[in-house]
Design an enzyme around this catalytic site. Structure first.
Site, PDB file in Angstrom:
ATOM      1  N   ARG A 137       6.410  -2.120  -4.477  1.00  0.00           N
ATOM      2  CA  ARG A 137       7.302  -2.276  -5.614  1.00  0.00           C
ATOM      3  C   ARG A 137       8.227  -1.055  -5.702  1.00  0.00           C
ATOM      4  O   ARG A 137       7.904   0.015  -5.181  1.00  0.00           O
ATOM      5  CB  ARG A 137       6.512  -2.392  -6.924  1.00  0.00           C
ATOM      6  CG  ARG A 137       5.548  -3.579  -6.981  1.00  0.00           C
ATOM      7  CD  ARG A 137       4.767  -3.561  -8.280  1.00  0.00           C
ATOM      8  NE  ARG A 137       3.877  -4.717  -8.407  1.00  0.00           N
ATOM      9  CZ  ARG A 137       2.600  -4.728  -8.035  1.00  0.00           C
ATOM     10  NH1 ARG A 137       2.051  -3.643  -7.512  1.00  0.00           N
ATOM     11  NH2 ARG A 137       1.869  -5.822  -8.191  1.00  0.00           N
ATOM     12  N   LYS A 147       0.253  -1.518 -10.418  1.00  0.00           N
ATOM     13  CA  LYS A 147       0.100  -1.861 -11.829  1.00  0.00           C
ATOM     14  C   LYS A 147      -1.321  -1.580 -12.294  1.00  0.00           C
ATOM     15  O   LYS A 147      -2.268  -1.705 -11.535  1.00  0.00           O
ATOM     16  CB  LYS A 147       0.441  -3.340 -12.042  1.00  0.00           C
ATOM     17  CG  LYS A 147       1.923  -3.647 -11.875  1.00  0.00           C
ATOM     18  CD  LYS A 147       2.219  -5.095 -12.205  1.00  0.00           C
ATOM     19  CE  LYS A 147       3.707  -5.380 -12.152  1.00  0.00           C
ATOM     20  NZ  LYS A 147       4.024  -6.788 -12.492  1.00  0.00           N
ATOM     21  N   HIS A 203      13.274  -5.938  -5.217  1.00  0.00           N
ATOM     22  CA  HIS A 203      12.302  -7.023  -5.365  1.00  0.00           C
ATOM     23  C   HIS A 203      12.532  -8.113  -4.315  1.00  0.00           C
ATOM     24  O   HIS A 203      11.572  -8.728  -3.841  1.00  0.00           O
ATOM     25  CB  HIS A 203      12.361  -7.632  -6.761  1.00  0.00           C
ATOM     26  CG  HIS A 203      11.330  -8.709  -6.974  1.00  0.00           C
ATOM     27  ND1 HIS A 203       9.988  -8.422  -7.103  1.00  0.00           N
ATOM     28  CD2 HIS A 203      11.441 -10.058  -7.036  1.00  0.00           C
ATOM     29  CE1 HIS A 203       9.317  -9.555  -7.246  1.00  0.00           C
ATOM     30  NE2 HIS A 203      10.173 -10.562  -7.208  1.00  0.00           N
ATOM     31  N   ARG A 247      10.786  -7.050  -1.289  1.00  0.00           N
ATOM     32  CA  ARG A 247       9.337  -7.304  -1.433  1.00  0.00           C
ATOM     33  C   ARG A 247       9.058  -8.785  -1.190  1.00  0.00           C
ATOM     34  O   ARG A 247       8.095  -9.149  -0.519  1.00  0.00           O
ATOM     35  CB  ARG A 247       8.894  -6.885  -2.842  1.00  0.00           C
ATOM     36  CG  ARG A 247       7.428  -7.141  -3.193  1.00  0.00           C
ATOM     37  CD  ARG A 247       7.125  -6.452  -4.519  1.00  0.00           C
ATOM     38  NE  ARG A 247       5.958  -6.961  -5.192  1.00  0.00           N
ATOM     39  CZ  ARG A 247       4.707  -6.537  -4.965  1.00  0.00           C
ATOM     40  NH1 ARG A 247       4.483  -5.627  -4.045  1.00  0.00           N
ATOM     41  NH2 ARG A 247       3.693  -7.027  -5.655  1.00  0.00           N
ATOM     42  N   HIS A 287      -1.529  -7.951  -5.781  1.00  0.00           N
ATOM     43  CA  HIS A 287      -1.617  -8.939  -6.846  1.00  0.00           C
ATOM     44  C   HIS A 287      -3.059  -9.088  -7.325  1.00  0.00           C
ATOM     45  O   HIS A 287      -4.004  -8.977  -6.535  1.00  0.00           O
ATOM     46  CB  HIS A 287      -1.130 -10.307  -6.342  1.00  0.00           C
ATOM     47  CG  HIS A 287       0.364 -10.395  -6.240  1.00  0.00           C
ATOM     48  ND1 HIS A 287       1.000 -11.317  -5.449  1.00  0.00           N
ATOM     49  CD2 HIS A 287       1.350  -9.670  -6.839  1.00  0.00           C
ATOM     50  CE1 HIS A 287       2.310 -11.158  -5.558  1.00  0.00           C
ATOM     51  NE2 HIS A 287       2.541 -10.167  -6.389  1.00  0.00           N
ATOM     52  N   TYR A 319       5.496 -17.007  -3.438  1.00  0.00           N
ATOM     53  CA  TYR A 319       6.227 -16.679  -2.216  1.00  0.00           C
ATOM     54  C   TYR A 319       6.090 -17.766  -1.149  1.00  0.00           C
ATOM     55  O   TYR A 319       6.727 -17.689  -0.108  1.00  0.00           O
ATOM     56  CB  TYR A 319       5.721 -15.345  -1.630  1.00  0.00           C
ATOM     57  CG  TYR A 319       5.927 -14.174  -2.544  1.00  0.00           C
ATOM     58  CD1 TYR A 319       7.180 -13.592  -2.685  1.00  0.00           C
ATOM     59  CD2 TYR A 319       4.874 -13.638  -3.280  1.00  0.00           C
ATOM     60  CE1 TYR A 319       7.378 -12.511  -3.526  1.00  0.00           C
ATOM     61  CE2 TYR A 319       5.066 -12.545  -4.123  1.00  0.00           C
ATOM     62  CZ  TYR A 319       6.313 -11.993  -4.240  1.00  0.00           C
ATOM     63  OH  TYR A 319       6.511 -10.927  -5.079  1.00  0.00           O
TER      64      TYR A 319
END
Length: 297
Positions: free
Chosen positions: A147, A171, A241, A244, A267, A276
């Site tokens: 990211r 995250k 992004h 990514r 994730h 995706y």
């Protein structure tokens, strides 16, 4: 107001939300509080009912606020009332039966392998430190799928050339280890050699630096990606992004396992990674159409 302060501290200290995210939650709640004060002569968020929230939603729709932005603000409210339930300050959330507003699904179109090849192998980058850094940033996005904020906050100590790995902080402060391909490792060595020549280095802990020796910022990284890809791509959106997204799509197109891509992207669930798959499905359909005998008759 005390509950709001406690809630924001809870997000930061217990949920490990980023400072940016906590600020966004706080702004949403203050925005709603201002609406309550102006329209219902009330400031206490704890005493609202759904009709008040519904009025706020209607006012935002009338003001032209997008459904996705409204849903984000309501998500902040939901989290706040969930916190009040957890701390036993309310018995029922006023948003218990709320349904999110419908939003159109945005199709994220990845860069093609040819576009990546054009940028990394055919474009002329500036001489010296900045050109070497810019190319490395693009290649690191493409080969690791990090990211934007993970790249900006990458530390010197977390780049391990001996073991060919990067450690990134994702995250919820979740760390993950990413492999470095040999071509990227060679670029990193060249970059570090140029970085050592910088006359002034203020943010020495950070791996990527501006020429004046300070860490990168969000807008700089976005502009960098948009600038270089504008030379080779006519896609409307050219952002970190999308790189990514390209990383994930190209892996899936070339047979990577969905679970492996999930881990590389950091994730929490497969559902996030599955967005995706539409691009890889298109590629599979193309290959199928070209290869299956029944399609040739």
């Amino acid at each position: 107001m005390n509950n709001l302060k406690s809630f924001l501290e809870y997000l930061q200290l217990e949920k490990n939300y980023s400072k940016h995210t906590v600020t966004a939650y706080g702004n949403d709640l203050l925005f709603f509080q201002e609406f309550l004060k102006n329209n219902f002569d009330q400031e206490l968020l704890e005493n609202v009912n759904y009709s008040m929230i519904r009025s706020w939603i209607v006012s935002m729709v009338d003001a032209g606020v997008s459904n996705s932005s409204i849903n984000r603000k309501i998500s902040s409210l939901k989290a706040f009332y969930k916190f009040l339930l957890k701390t036993k300050q309310i018995e029922t959330s006023p948003l218990l039966k709320h349904k999110s507003l419908k939003t159109p699904k945005k199709l994220q179109i990845p860069f093609s392998e040819n576009e990546l090849d054009m940028v990394l192998n055919n474009l002329k980058f500036p001489e010296g430190y900045e050109g070497i850094r810019d190319k490395l940033i693009i290649d690191l996005f493409y080969t690791t799928g990090v990211r934007r904020i993970e790249l900006i906050n990458l530390k010197m100590q977390n780049v391990d050339l001996q073991n060919a790995t990067l450690k990134v902080l994702g995250k919820r402060n979740k760390e993950r280890i990413l492999p470095i391909v040999p071509i990227l490792a060679n670029q990193i060595k060249v970059y570090l050699s140029e970085r050592a020549k910088l006359e002034v280095v203020t943010d020495s802990d950070y791996f990527f630096l501006l020429l004046k020796g300070v860490k990168l910022n969000d807008s700089f990284v976005y502009r960098l990606i948009n600038y270089y890809f504008s030379h080779v791509s006519e896609k409307v959106k050219k952002s970190p992004h999308i790189l990514r997204h390209t990383f994930a799509t190209h892996l899936l197109n070339n047979g990577a396992d969905l679970n492996s891509v999930k881990e590389l992207l950091g994730h929490a669930s497969l559902a996030s990674t599955q967005v995706y798959t539409h691009s890889s499905l298109s590629e599979l359909k193309k290959i199928y159409g070209q290869a299956h005998p029944r399609n040739k008759k």
